[in-house]
Design an enzyme around this catalytic site. Structure first.
Site, PDB file in Angstrom:
ATOM      1  N   TYR A 172      -0.163   4.518  10.582  1.00 41.93           N
ATOM      2  CA  TYR A 172      -0.459   3.522  11.615  1.00 41.93           C
ATOM      3  C   TYR A 172       0.817   3.385  12.448  1.00 41.93           C
ATOM      4  O   TYR A 172       1.909   3.177  11.892  1.00 41.93           O
ATOM      5  CB  TYR A 172      -0.761   2.155  10.995  1.00 41.93           C
ATOM      6  CG  TYR A 172      -2.132   2.012  10.374  1.00 41.93           C
ATOM      7  CD1 TYR A 172      -3.286   2.207  11.118  1.00 41.93           C
ATOM      8  CD2 TYR A 172      -2.266   1.638   9.040  1.00 41.93           C
ATOM      9  CE1 TYR A 172      -4.547   2.064  10.541  1.00 41.93           C
ATOM     10  CE2 TYR A 172      -3.526   1.488   8.459  1.00 41.93           C
ATOM     11  CZ  TYR A 172      -4.659   1.700   9.215  1.00 41.93           C
ATOM     12  OH  TYR A 172      -5.907   1.556   8.649  1.00 41.93           O
ATOM     13  N   ARG A 180       0.839  -1.191   0.000  1.00 44.56           N
ATOM     14  CA  ARG A 180       0.000   0.000   0.000  1.00 44.56           C
ATOM     15  C   ARG A 180       0.884   1.254   0.000  1.00 44.56           C
ATOM     16  O   ARG A 180       2.078   1.183   0.258  1.00 44.56           O
ATOM     17  CB  ARG A 180      -0.900   0.014   1.253  1.00 44.56           C
ATOM     18  CG  ARG A 180      -2.004  -1.001   1.211  1.00 44.56           C
ATOM     19  CD  ARG A 180      -2.755  -1.069   2.526  1.00 44.56           C
ATOM     20  NE  ARG A 180      -1.932  -1.602   3.593  1.00 44.56           N
ATOM     21  CZ  ARG A 180      -2.306  -1.704   4.870  1.00 44.56           C
ATOM     22  NH1 ARG A 180      -3.494  -1.287   5.232  1.00 44.56           N
ATOM     23  NH2 ARG A 180      -1.504  -2.209   5.778  1.00 44.56           N
ATOM     24  N   SER A 217     -11.164  -3.322   8.017  1.00 46.69           N
ATOM     25  CA  SER A 217     -12.079  -4.388   8.426  1.00 46.69           C
ATOM     26  C   SER A 217     -13.068  -4.690   7.295  1.00 46.69           C
ATOM     27  O   SER A 217     -13.447  -5.838   7.081  1.00 46.69           O
ATOM     28  CB  SER A 217     -12.850  -3.985   9.683  1.00 46.69           C
ATOM     29  OG  SER A 217     -12.010  -4.049  10.812  1.00 46.69           O
ATOM     30  N   VAL A 241     -14.661 -11.772  15.635  1.00 40.78           N
ATOM     31  CA  VAL A 241     -15.024 -11.229  16.948  1.00 40.78           C
ATOM     32  C   VAL A 241     -13.976 -10.215  17.407  1.00 40.78           C
ATOM     33  O   VAL A 241     -12.794 -10.358  17.120  1.00 40.78           O
ATOM     34  CB  VAL A 241     -15.117 -12.404  17.951  1.00 40.78           C
ATOM     35  CG1 VAL A 241     -14.986 -11.936  19.378  1.00 40.78           C
ATOM     36  CG2 VAL A 241     -16.427 -13.157  17.738  1.00 40.78           C
ATOM     37  N   GLU A 294      -4.626   4.650  14.056  1.00 37.53           N
ATOM     38  CA  GLU A 294      -5.505   3.717  14.778  1.00 37.53           C
ATOM     39  C   GLU A 294      -6.084   4.281  16.075  1.00 37.53           C
ATOM     40  O   GLU A 294      -7.003   3.669  16.631  1.00 37.53           O
ATOM     41  CB  GLU A 294      -4.767   2.393  15.078  1.00 37.53           C
ATOM     42  CG  GLU A 294      -3.682   2.451  16.149  1.00 37.53           C
ATOM     43  CD  GLU A 294      -2.341   2.938  15.617  1.00 37.53           C
ATOM     44  OE1 GLU A 294      -2.260   3.328  14.441  1.00 37.53           O
ATOM     45  OE2 GLU A 294      -1.358   2.925  16.393  1.00 37.53           O
ATOM     46  N   VAL A 312     -16.283  -6.508  10.212  1.00 36.75           N
ATOM     47  CA  VAL A 312     -15.793  -7.663   9.447  1.00 36.75           C
ATOM     48  C   VAL A 312     -16.951  -8.628   9.170  1.00 36.75           C
ATOM     49  O   VAL A 312     -17.176  -9.048   8.025  1.00 36.75           O
ATOM     50  CB  VAL A 312     -14.664  -8.406  10.210  1.00 36.75           C
ATOM     51  CG1 VAL A 312     -14.353  -9.750   9.557  1.00 36.75           C
ATOM     52  CG2 VAL A 312     -13.397  -7.551  10.265  1.00 36.75           C
ATOM     53  N   LYS A 340       2.537   1.925   7.253  1.00 34.83           N
ATOM     54  CA  LYS A 340       2.971   1.139   8.415  1.00 34.83           C
ATOM     55  C   LYS A 340       3.924   1.939   9.295  1.00 34.83           C
ATOM     56  O   LYS A 340       4.525   2.936   8.864  1.00 34.83           O
ATOM     57  CB  LYS A 340       3.685  -0.144   7.953  1.00 34.83           C
ATOM     58  CG  LYS A 340       2.785  -1.097   7.203  1.00 34.83           C
ATOM     59  CD  LYS A 340       1.533  -1.456   7.972  1.00 34.83           C
ATOM     60  CE  LYS A 340       1.697  -2.681   8.835  1.00 34.83           C
ATOM     61  NZ  LYS A 340       0.386  -3.131   9.378  1.00 34.83           N
ATOM     62  N   ARG A 345      -1.079 -20.441  14.914  1.00 40.25           N
ATOM     63  CA  ARG A 345      -0.022 -19.628  14.302  1.00 40.25           C
ATOM     64  C   ARG A 345      -0.633 -18.709  13.260  1.00 40.25           C
ATOM     65  O   ARG A 345      -1.726 -18.965  12.744  1.00 40.25           O
ATOM     66  CB  ARG A 345       1.025 -20.519  13.647  1.00 40.25           C
ATOM     67  CG  ARG A 345       0.510 -21.283  12.428  1.00 40.25           C
ATOM     68  CD  ARG A 345       1.522 -22.283  11.934  1.00 40.25           C
ATOM     69  NE  ARG A 345       1.058 -23.607  12.209  1.00 40.25           N
ATOM     70  CZ  ARG A 345       1.031 -24.583  11.272  1.00 40.25           C
ATOM     71  NH1 ARG A 345       1.500 -24.372  10.087  1.00 40.25           N
ATOM     72  NH2 ARG A 345       0.564 -25.769  11.567  1.00 40.25           N
ATOM     73  N   SER A 391     -24.627 -15.799  20.569  1.00 38.22           N
ATOM     74  CA  SER A 391     -23.337 -16.484  20.678  1.00 38.22           C
ATOM     75  C   SER A 391     -23.204 -17.104  22.076  1.00 38.22           C
ATOM     76  O   SER A 391     -23.018 -16.391  23.060  1.00 38.22           O
ATOM     77  CB  SER A 391     -22.218 -15.465  20.434  1.00 38.22           C
ATOM     78  OG  SER A 391     -20.976 -16.029  20.703  1.00 38.22           O
ATOM     79  N   VAL A 395     -10.339 -14.174  10.760  1.00 40.16           N
ATOM     80  CA  VAL A 395      -9.896 -12.791  10.515  1.00 40.16           C
ATOM     81  C   VAL A 395      -9.362 -12.180  11.809  1.00 40.16           C
ATOM     82  O   VAL A 395      -8.445 -11.360  11.799  1.00 40.16           O
ATOM     83  CB  VAL A 395     -11.068 -11.938   9.962  1.00 40.16           C
ATOM     84  CG1 VAL A 395     -10.589 -10.539   9.601  1.00 40.16           C
ATOM     85  CG2 VAL A 395     -11.693 -12.601   8.744  1.00 40.16           C
ATOM     86  N   ALA A 396      -9.896 -12.614  12.933  1.00 40.52           N
ATOM     87  CA  ALA A 396      -9.479 -12.058  14.229  1.00 40.52           C
ATOM     88  C   ALA A 396      -8.129 -12.606  14.704  1.00 40.52           C
ATOM     89  O   ALA A 396      -7.749 -12.393  15.854  1.00 40.52           O
ATOM     90  CB  ALA A 396     -10.552 -12.331  15.272  1.00 40.52           C
ATOM     91  N   ASP A 421      -5.323 -11.504  14.182  1.00 38.33           N
ATOM     92  CA  ASP A 421      -4.412 -10.434  14.625  1.00 38.33           C
ATOM     93  C   ASP A 421      -4.601 -10.105  16.102  1.00 38.33           C
ATOM     94  O   ASP A 421      -3.755  -9.459  16.710  1.00 38.33           O
ATOM     95  CB  ASP A 421      -4.590  -9.178  13.754  1.00 38.33           C
ATOM     96  CG  ASP A 421      -5.993  -8.601  13.827  1.00 38.33           C
ATOM     97  OD1 ASP A 421      -6.940  -9.356  14.141  1.00 38.33           O
ATOM     98  OD2 ASP A 421      -6.147  -7.388  13.599  1.00 38.33           O
ATOM     99  N   ALA A 430      -2.702 -12.393   8.975  1.00 37.81           N
ATOM    100  CA  ALA A 430      -2.995 -11.251   9.859  1.00 37.81           C
ATOM    101  C   ALA A 430      -3.124  -9.931   9.100  1.00 37.81           C
ATOM    102  O   ALA A 430      -3.673  -8.968   9.631  1.00 37.81           O
ATOM    103  CB  ALA A 430      -1.915 -11.138  10.922  1.00 37.81           C
ATOM    104  N   HIS A 455       0.791   1.792  16.058  1.00 41.87           N
ATOM    105  CA  HIS A 455       0.695   0.629  16.963  1.00 41.87           C
ATOM    106  C   HIS A 455       1.807   0.647  18.017  1.00 41.87           C
ATOM    107  O   HIS A 455       2.518  -0.336  18.232  1.00 41.87           O
ATOM    108  CB  HIS A 455       0.720  -0.680  16.165  1.00 41.87           C
ATOM    109  CG  HIS A 455      -0.474  -0.816  15.265  1.00 41.87           C
ATOM    110  ND1 HIS A 455      -1.754  -0.996  15.756  1.00 41.87           N
ATOM    111  CD2 HIS A 455      -0.593  -0.739  13.919  1.00 41.87           C
ATOM    112  CE1 HIS A 455      -2.610  -1.047  14.740  1.00 41.87           C
ATOM    113  NE2 HIS A 455      -1.935  -0.888  13.619  1.00 41.87           N
TER     114      HIS A 455
END
Ligand code: NAD
Length: 364
Positions: free
Chosen positions: A94, A15, A134, A239, A118, A179, A75, A280, A220, A267-268, A270, A300, A96
């Site tokens: 981003y 990106r 997402s 989730v 973020e 998501v 990033k 993993r 759930s 997808v979660a 990460d 991820a 983090h």
């Protein structure tokens, strides 16, 4: 203001922080845009496209960082980029930082102002610069899931929508947030039977309303999850519990009960993953592994596979803030915009975000 756009150097990151259209908007507002050669290549934007919008192409990485007053990235900077940090530089990306102490200390040491995508937060608590990624990951989860359901990839050999006389696939989605609803939309569009398991009754009411009952919602809980997982052809983990590790809603026993050749896209992953057998993180180069006869996909950085779409989606939401920062300067911009103020993580050698300070064990 002079805005610099370096080429991303993180592995598999294609990106870019600014599109040619974005460069044109900054230019029209009276700013100068300097782009590193090849910065847009991964997203199919040639240097000439930026030049056509009035940006200049720098002589190299060092030139961009040295000329820019504000650096726009995707990033977080990597250690080889720390050498370009200097007093007064504004970094919009981003970051983090809660998971990157070395970077936090480097930003503080050099007095760089770091505004993190973020942590920009709207008054309703949503995080507008995370939402588009997402959306991309949610929509992509069904696209990759349907591919791995093909026999050639080791899947069950199922067409998501079925055909007349043959039932469609069962797509089970855990979590009906951004998501989950984006995954549901694509799965429904492909003709699958879709079930979303949510813990928020209000969210289920919303989903039932917008999809006009065409998507089934289920509370759930372990009983409903076990029943749904057993029937799944494609299981999607979506989730999120803000600020916490994702809960393991699907146990190893539940995975063992799944049909042979079924596919899980977590997808979660990460945030640690929602499936006990996701042990993993996988990569775009080697995205799936098999366990108990079920294919597990655990990439991820899913949006990295569709960098052009992701770049447009990201820059659509970063541009208004970039323009505000460039037009007013950091101090005035954040004084006038509370959401943007929440994005400021470091300023003049200090940490200015409580969670970042707590994670780094440094004063706030
Ligand atoms: P979101 O906050 O919009 O949605 C999360 C949903 O999960 C909420 O509706 C919440 O009520 C629901 N939930 C919480 N606990 C639950 C439970 N026990 N059972 C069922 N539902 C429950 O979050 P989002 O934007 O949809 O993100 C979901 C996850 O996807 C996050 O972990 C995010 O980091 C991740 N993500 C991953 C990628 C990737 O490339 N892998 C990309 C983007 C987002």
């Amino acid at each position: 203001m002079i805005i610099g756009v370096p080429k991303e150097i993180k592995s598999s990151e294609y990106r870019v922080a600014l599109t040619p259209a974005g460069a044109g908007m900054l230019k029209a507002a009276g700013h100068e845009v300097v782009v590193e050669p090849g910065a847009g290549e991964g997203s199919s934007f040639p240097d000439e496209a930026y030049q056509a919008e009035g940006a200049s192409i720098a002589s190299g990485t060092k030139d961009v960082w040295e000329r820019a007053e504000m650096i726009m990235k995707v990033k977080e900077p990597l250690p080889e980029e720390f050498r370009y940090f200097r007093e007064g530089l504004l970094l919009f990306t981003y970051l983090h930082l809660a998971a990157a102490q070395e970077l936090t200390l480097a930003l503080m040491d050099k007095g760089v102002s770091g505004v993190a995508y973020e942590t920009i937060q709207l008054p309703n608590g949503s995080l507008p610069l995370l939402t588009p990624m997402s959306e991309v990951a949610g929509r992509m989860s069904v696209q990759v899931g349907s591919q791995f359901l093909e026999a050639f990839y080791g899947g069950r050999g199922i067409l998501l929508g079925g055909v007349p006389g043959v039932p469609p696939a069962e797509v089970i989605i855990l979590g009906g947030g951004v998501v989950g609803t984006n995954a549901a939309k694509i799965a429904l569009g492909m003709g699958a039977n879709v079930v979303i398991l949510e813990r928020s009754a209000d969210r289920m009411r919303y989903i039932d309303d917008v999809f006009n009952g065409r998507i089934r919602t289920l509370m759930s809980n372990p009983y409903n999850i076990a029943n749904a997982v057993r029937k799944a052809d494609l299981l999607i983990g979506a989730v999120l519990i803000p600020g916490a590790r994702a809960p393991h809603l699907v146990t190893e026993e539940m995975v063992k009960s799944m049909k042979k050749g079924a596919v899980i896209v977590d997808v979660a992953v990460d945030q640690g993953g929602t499936i006990a057998t996701i042990d993993r993180v996988t990569t775009h180069k080697d995205p799936v592994y098999e366990k108990h006869g079920v294919l597990h996909y655990a990439v991820a950085n899913m949006p990295g596979a569709v960098p052009r779409t992701s770049t447009f989606a990201l820059t659509n939401v970063t541009m208004p803030y970039a323009l505000e920062l460039a037009n007013k300067g950091l101090k005035t911009a954040v004084n006038q915009n509370e959401s943007l103020r929440k994005g400021v993580n470091t300023y003049k050698g200090h940490i200015t975000h409580p969670q970042v300070a707590a994670a780094a064990d440094l004063p706030y």
